[in-house]
Enzyme design. Sequence first.
Site, PDB file in Angstrom:
ATOM      1  N   CYS A  86     -16.906  70.473 110.815  1.00 54.21           N
ATOM      2  CA  CYS A  86     -16.218  69.199 110.882  1.00 54.21           C
ATOM      3  C   CYS A  86     -16.801  68.342 112.021  1.00 54.21           C
ATOM      4  O   CYS A  86     -17.928  67.899 111.940  1.00 54.21           O
ATOM      5  CB  CYS A  86     -14.709  69.404 111.020  1.00 54.21           C
ATOM      6  SG  CYS A  86     -13.717  67.960 110.559  1.00 54.21           S
ATOM      7  N   HIS A 195     -13.340  73.747 106.794  1.00 54.27           N
ATOM      8  CA  HIS A 195     -13.043  74.630 107.928  1.00 54.27           C
ATOM      9  C   HIS A 195     -12.939  76.096 107.504  1.00 54.27           C
ATOM     10  O   HIS A 195     -11.856  76.566 107.134  1.00 54.27           O
ATOM     11  CB  HIS A 195     -11.711  74.214 108.559  1.00 54.27           C
ATOM     12  CG  HIS A 195     -11.749  72.933 109.315  1.00 54.27           C
ATOM     13  ND1 HIS A 195     -11.948  72.879 110.679  1.00 54.27           N
ATOM     14  CD2 HIS A 195     -11.614  71.650 108.910  1.00 54.27           C
ATOM     15  CE1 HIS A 195     -11.928  71.618 111.075  1.00 54.27           C
ATOM     16  NE2 HIS A 195     -11.729  70.855 110.016  1.00 54.27           N
ATOM     17  N   GLU A 197     -12.888  78.635 109.414  1.00 58.35           N
ATOM     18  CA  GLU A 197     -12.034  79.359 110.374  1.00 58.35           C
ATOM     19  C   GLU A 197     -10.557  79.227 110.037  1.00 58.35           C
ATOM     20  O   GLU A 197      -9.728  79.987 110.560  1.00 58.35           O
ATOM     21  CB  GLU A 197     -12.313  78.862 111.805  1.00 58.35           C
ATOM     22  CG  GLU A 197     -11.684  77.536 112.188  1.00 58.35           C
ATOM     23  CD  GLU A 197     -12.392  76.308 111.638  1.00 58.35           C
ATOM     24  OE1 GLU A 197     -11.945  75.184 111.935  1.00 58.35           O
ATOM     25  OE2 GLU A 197     -13.396  76.474 110.901  1.00 58.35           O
TER      26      GLU A 197
END
Length: 228
Positions: A86, A195, A197
């Site tokens: 990002c 994302h 994560e």
Amino acid sequence: MKFAVVVFPGSNCDVDMYHAIADELGEEVEYVWHDEDDLDRFDAILLPGGFSYGDYLRSGAIARFSKVMAAVKQAADAGKPVLGVCNGFQILLEAGLLPGAMRRNQGLKFICRPVQLVVENNETMFTSAYEKGEVITIPIAHGEGNYYCDEQTLERLVKNRQIVFRYHGENPNGSLADIAGIVNERGNVLGMMPHPERAVDALLGSADGLKLFRSIVNYWRETHVVTA
């Protein structure tokens, strides 16, 4: 394996990244403040999402001048895995570590929701745990994720298989050629808007992102085998 999570003023996904590495992957990880000038002790560098320096000027435009970025470039030049997610992707673009640029989302609105991606290239150090063509669910959260590059650069990305992820079924932000993630020509620097994560446990709605981090560890272990 030891990971660095680089923290800029305005980063807000650093804790998520730390959690993915420490708690889900089970590897060593350390926060690194933006004024650090030595990353030699780390095996992989992670640039998390957020709003570095408030996204003034352009997203990532100020962070690219942070002291740590010289060390990030050195790590990339040394062949170490460098992942920008990002805002981290935006910083890598601004720093010239990846080609192209980011524009405002086509609808000019911030988007935050899960999307589907297709794995275009599973022969990188970031994607070896995936199958080619595998469709995965990863959340996005951005206002400037509309990737753009000129025609010559796009041709080069396609020819060199540098497009790693594309949006599948729906392009949420108008990104050129449905691009969601690209690597450099060497294949050790990955930038992606979704994302991973935030997709490391089924409780979060998807664990598809964990394979990306496992791929990095698998690559590192394969290239750091100690023989007697």
